[in-house]
Design an enzyme around this catalytic site. Structure first.
Site, PDB file in Angstrom:
ATOM      1  N   THR A 282       0.825  -1.213   0.000  1.00 57.88           N
ATOM      2  CA  THR A 282       0.000   0.000   0.000  1.00 57.88           C
ATOM      3  C   THR A 282       0.864   1.269   0.000  1.00 57.88           C
ATOM      4  OG1 THR A 282      -1.656  -1.212   1.238  1.00 57.88           O
ATOM      5  CG2 THR A 282      -1.843   1.182   1.284  1.00 57.88           C
TER       6      THR A 282
ATOM      7  N   ILE B  73     -25.335  -6.512  24.552  1.00 58.82           N
ATOM      8  CA  ILE B  73     -25.680  -7.453  25.634  1.00 58.82           C
ATOM      9  C   ILE B  73     -25.060  -6.986  26.951  1.00 58.82           C
ATOM     10  CG2 ILE B  73     -25.278  -9.835  26.464  1.00 58.82           C
ATOM     11  CD1 ILE B  73     -25.583 -10.699  23.465  1.00 58.82           C
TER      12      ILE B  73
ATOM     13  N   GLY C 276     -24.648  -3.946  27.755  1.00 60.13           N
ATOM     14  CA  GLY C 276     -25.217  -2.651  28.140  1.00 60.13           C
ATOM     15  C   GLY C 276     -24.121  -1.617  28.363  1.00 60.13           C
TER      16      GLY C 276
ATOM     17  N   GLU D 214      -5.960  -6.394   3.919  1.00 62.04           N
ATOM     18  CA  GLU D 214      -5.877  -7.594   3.047  1.00 62.04           C
ATOM     19  C   GLU D 214      -7.081  -7.659   2.113  1.00 62.04           C
ATOM     20  OE1 GLU D 214      -4.025 -11.132   4.148  1.00 62.04           O
ATOM     21  OE2 GLU D 214      -2.925 -10.266   5.836  1.00 62.04           O
TER      22      GLU D 214
END
Ligand code: FAD
Length: 387
Positions: A125, A340, A342, A366
């Site tokens: 990159t 779940i 919270g 990737e």
């Protein structure tokens, strides 16, 4: 299979215990210090974890893909930063040499990559080229028996730790696409190589990325992976390492999802509201069930694709399906885990919000989800034309 069933089962037990007893207690510290303790890195070396995918002849474990994914499921059960440190040596940082390297390159680099003495990074990159990697601008200009490399590589995983880089550079200045690109294996201490400051990432603290800058870095022709015969063939090398990498990332996503489901289950049994454990509420059960079904689907996809790859079947489409589905899946599972838990899911002390940030990367590097979609659809259309 590279290992007999008993040896594989012992290896899996050792890795499971290492993850549970050694790595998990360090998760918060690694995130806070943005560093993995040196003793832990040494433990990883001693267990052979840097050389899972490197052939035994060169000191690695030489695991088959279906064996490697079993290990990656386990490594996924803790902070992804741990896996990231050994990830490049097992994947993009070594596989180009394993697949296309010359005998000299293999015997020079692979034993030290397998032992973890040397960290390998993959420099593809650039500031101007990410998904469209074939348009990269880093140049390698011929100068007698050498090449001079110039350019900047961006977001390079493990670059601050790396001793060797696989560098993709344009060797045909007249080309604009992947056809004029070669892959070089470049020692990190060569004159002209410098590193940018470490990037400030959203998550995966403890794993490091930075820019790698090449300023007239002189390398011999023999630094081309596979030698001069593979001039301009660098992209083909890159594509060959991708299937393995996509399956590996897919399996890590499964491991993280399974970990988060366990954490959510435990919490839903402990936490009481309205006079009973929240796990007794059907709306919580729905979230648990959706996460379980999706993680199970991703596990089956990864295992089946790994088996097919070991049989020598072309799994380019299926590996992209695995990476896309598993990375999107773990994002949904992490989101439900926060829900779940919270308020506790949003507060750093519980570690759930850390995983929520950590897993976001899997959909980006990737090959982004969109690039996986393009790969899958392109292969489908190509196959359909031969009907
Ligand atoms: C933490 C981290 C570690 C990394 N490690 C490495 C490494 O070790 N080595 C390395 O070489 N790179 C590495 N990368 C780079 C990574 O692979 C790229 O960020 C990724 O491929 C996306 O490229 P980009 O960031 O330039 O985004 P872009 O390509 O600019 O994409 C931006 C958006 O446009 C979308 N898009 C692009 N093209 C299309 C298209 N044709 N159709 C539809 N949508 C499209 C993308 O999916 C994305 O949503 C790393 C990145 C990060 C964040």
């Amino acid at each position: 299979m590279a290992l007999d069933p008993e040896t594989l089962s012992q290896l899996l037990d050792t890795v499971r215990r290492f993850v549970d007893n050694r790595l998990r207690p360090l998760e918060a510290k690694v995130a806070e210090d943005d560093a993995i303790p040196a003793e832990v890195v040494q433990d990883m070396r001693d267990m052979g974890l840097f050389g899972m995918s490197i052939p035994e002849t060169y000191g690695g474990l030489g695991l088959a893909m279906s064996e490697e994914v079993q290990i990656a499921f386990l490594l996924g059960r803790t902070s992804p930063a741990f896996r990231s440190l050994m990830g490049t040596n097992n994947g993009i940082g070594s596989q180009g040499i394993v697949i296309d390297g010359t005998d000299e390159q293999k015997s020079h680099y692979l034993p030290r990559l397998a032992s973890g003495e040397l960290i390998g990074s993959f420099c593809l990159t650039e500031p101007g080229s990410g998904s469209d990697a074939g348009s990269l601008r880093t140049s390698a200009r011929r100068d007698g028996d050498d090449f001079l490399i110039n350019g900047t590589k961006r977001y390079i995983t493990n670059a601050p730790e790396a001793g060797v880089f696989t560098v993709f550079a344009r060797t045909n200045p007249d080309s604009r696409d992947a056809s004029g690109v070669s892959a070089f294996v470049v020692d990190a201490n060569l004159p002209g190589i410098s590193l940018g400051p470490n990037d400030h990432k959203m998550g995966q603290k403890g794993a490091h990325t930075c820019d790698v800058i090449f300023d007239n870095v002189r390398v011999p022709v023999s630094a081309i992976i596979g030698g001069e015969a593979r001039l301009h063939q660098g992209f083909k090398t890159a594509m060959k390492v991708l299937d393995r990498g996509r399956l590996h990332i897919g399996s890590v996503c499964v491991g993280v999802a399974e970990r988060l489901i366990e954490d959510s289950l435990r919490y839903s049994l402990e936490r009481e509201q309205f006079g009973k454990p929240i796990g007794e509420f059907q709306l919580i059960q729905a979230m648990l069930a959706d996460s379980k079904a999706e993680a199970y689907a991703a596990r089956c996809m990864v295992e089946e694709t790994a088996r097919r790859k070991d049989q020598g079947i072309d799994v380019s489409t299926e590996a992209a399906c695995c990476k896309m589905y598993a990375s999107e899946m773990v994002g949904r599972v992490a989101d439900r885990a926060v829900q779940i838990h919270g308020g506790a899911g949003y507060i750093a002390d519980y570690g759930i919000e850390r995983f929520y940030r950590d897993v976001r990367l899997f959909r980006i590097y990737e090959g982004t989800t969109q690039i996986q979609q393009l790969v899958i659809a392109r292969n489908m259309l190509k196959d359909a034309r031969t009907w």
